[in-house]
Design a protein around this motif. Structure first.
Motif, PDB file in Angstrom:
ATOM      1  N   ALA A 252     -43.105 -25.359 -22.672  1.00 47.50           N
ATOM      2  CA  ALA A 252     -41.778 -25.248 -23.280  1.00 47.50           C
ATOM      3  C   ALA A 252     -41.915 -25.163 -24.789  1.00 47.50           C
ATOM      4  N   ASP A 256     -36.370 -25.268 -26.588  1.00 47.12           N
ATOM      5  CA  ASP A 256     -36.048 -25.960 -25.339  1.00 47.12           C
ATOM      6  C   ASP A 256     -35.829 -27.447 -25.605  1.00 47.12           C
ATOM      7  N   LYS A 259     -32.405 -28.135 -27.163  1.00 42.03           N
ATOM      8  CA  LYS A 259     -31.283 -28.070 -26.221  1.00 42.03           C
ATOM      9  C   LYS A 259     -31.178 -29.337 -25.373  1.00 42.03           C
ATOM     10  N   ARG A 260     -32.296 -30.041 -25.218  1.00 42.78           N
ATOM     11  CA  ARG A 260     -32.279 -31.262 -24.409  1.00 42.78           C
ATOM     12  C   ARG A 260     -31.789 -32.481 -25.180  1.00 42.78           C
ATOM     13  N   PRO A 275     -33.080 -21.345 -25.818  1.00 37.77           N
ATOM     14  CA  PRO A 275     -34.475 -21.592 -25.445  1.00 37.77           C
ATOM     15  C   PRO A 275     -35.141 -20.284 -25.038  1.00 37.77           C
ATOM     16  N   GLY A 277     -38.836 -20.354 -24.609  1.00 32.06           N
ATOM     17  CA  GLY A 277     -40.219 -20.651 -24.285  1.00 32.06           C
ATOM     18  C   GLY A 277     -41.101 -20.374 -25.488  1.00 32.06           C
TER      19      GLY A 277
END
Length: 452
Positions: A252, A256, A259-260, A275, A277
């Motif tokens: 990731a 990413d 966003k978490r 995201p 990658g």
């Protein structure tokens, strides 16, 4: 991944130096004594930009600071030999620098004895530790432009010469081996979201305003953070102490992870990129980066100075050719063989203005084939590593005039651009053209103070 066979690293970090070397070294000694040891026990000191390597009065006219606020600072004493840096000092550039001097050392080198500049971008080794840095600050208007500023600088040149260029970021993105420590002047964009951003925005409301305008921090630095995944990232510029922890999962990218994150204001969350990658080396492993941003000298000491034991190098422990000790028991600084290969592979794309005509050569493209890097890595091993030439020479010579208190300098005066022999020898080592070569100045005596 930690190795018990490597020594622990003890370092000090300063945010913005602002030319106050005497104060920095004295405060550092007091802080070390308070902790029960001496500054001589440190491996090195890091200064995260606004170092202000002003050798003489004319260098002040190459610094992006209003004339009424310019001051000579302390560096000229260390340049002339009147003072000596008591601890190995490693610096990157900021936005308030004697940019003409930094330009001479584009590939990195000794600003003064025991004070090493990483260059516009650079990677070096201290024993098993791998240190990467990017100088300057991000400005999207100049990011895709070449390094076209040459002396004499006009008003626009003085304000753009320290802006980060895509070419230098791309070179760092070619790295395929992990990095232990990364340095920059400005913060990576959105790194504040990985720390106590609520407190930060409450303390500095203008930071939130900038974040909502999508202009807080450096987006190229964020890309580097996700790619390099260093154990530590140190920065200055924002004039406040701030800590964050960036944890990235295998496979990731950093976007990413953004966003978490929870508790991010919705207006700010809407600005975050999607995201995507990562195709970088970083996506191959899980990593945790401890970010520390520090303030400028003159604020309370804990805000601008940190003395920290970083433990043992987690990654780069199987490289005996980097592990030669000096007579003091510390490690030598060494060139990084992968970075040397990247420098050779990319030098054709380096666009520098011709010193006579100020014409910038056309670009040959940004991409470098993996095969080219493999070939250059082999060349570096055969011609540098196997010949024992990785140690960075301590070959500093003061080649520009030193401080002259009797000289009258007006704001419109500019210094000469001096050919730096460290840069010439570096290019000779790599057998690449020296794009910074200039007609030799016969002597500093003949040149006076090198007025243009």
């Amino acid at each position: 991944m930690e190795s018990s066979g490597t020594p622990e690293l003890k370092v000090a970090v300063v945010g913005c130096g602002h030319g106050e070397l005497d104060n920095i070294y004295a405060t550092l000694e007091s802080e070390c004594e308070r902790k029960g040891f001496s500054s001589r026990d440190l491996d090195f000191l890091i200064i995260c930009g606004d170092f202000q390597a002003v050798r003489n009065e004319l260098d002040l006219n190459c610094m992006s600071v209003p004339h009424r606020h310019r001051k000579l600072g302390d560096f000229h004493k260390y340049y002339s030999g009147a003072a000596q840096a008591p601890v190995l000092t490693i610096v990157v550039g900021g936005n308030h620098e004697a940019s003409n001097y930094h330009f001479e050392l584009y590939h990195g080198g000794w600003l003064a004895p025991n004070i090493y500049y990483l260059g516009a971008a650079g990677v070096i080794r201290y024993g098993p530790w791998r240190i990467a840095g990017i100088s300057g600050i991000y400005n999207p208007r100049n990011y895709h432009k070449p390094h076209s500023e040459r002396l004499p600088y006009d008003r626009d040149d003085i304000r753009s010469v320290y802006h980060v260029r895509e070419y230098d970021v791309q070179r760092l993105l070619f790295l395929r081996s992990p990095v232990d420590i990364a340095l920059s002047h400005d913060w990576p964009a959105w790194v504040e979201l990985f720390g106590d951003h609520k407190q930060l925005f409450a303390t500095k409301p203008t930071f939130l305003t900038s974040a909502l305008a999508n202009s807080l921090g450096s987006k190229p630095a964020t890309e580097l953070l996700g790619h390099l995944r260093p154990s530590y990232w140190f920065a200055g510029h924002m004039h406040i102490r701030f800590e964050a922890t960036v944890e990235l999962e295998e496979g990731a990218g950093i976007y990413d992870a953004l966003k978490r994150l929870e508790d991010v204001p919705e207006k700010l969350r809407a600005l975050l990129p999607r995201p995507s990658g990562s195709s970088s080396v970083g996506s191959a492993f899980t990593a945790k980066t401890e970010f520390l941003g520090l303030s400028k000298v003159g604020s309370p000491t804990f805000q601008w100075l940190e003395v920290r034991n970083l433990g043992r190098a987690p990654y780069n422990t199987n490289a005996p050719h980097y592990s030669r000790n000096t007579t003091t028991g510390k490690f030598d600084l060494n060139y990084d063989e992968e970075w040397l290969a990247i420098t050779r592979a990319c030098f054709a794309g380096l666009q520098i203005a011709d010193p006579e005509t100020l014409v910038v050569a056309p670009s040959r493209g940004k991409k470098v084939a993996a095969m080219t890097l493999d070939e250059e890595r082999k060349w570096v091993k055969e011609n540098i590593v196997d010949k024992g030439l990785l140690s960075i020479p301590r070959d500093f010579v003061a080649h520009a005039p030193v401080h002259n208190p009797d000289l009258v300098v007006t704001p419109d005066m500019q210094p000469l651009e001096y050919p730096n022999q460290q840069t010439a020898r570096f290019c000779e080592l790599l057998q690449i053209p020296n794009k910074f070569a200039m007609p030799s100045v016969e002597s500093t005596e003949d040149a006076g103070l090198g007025l243009l």
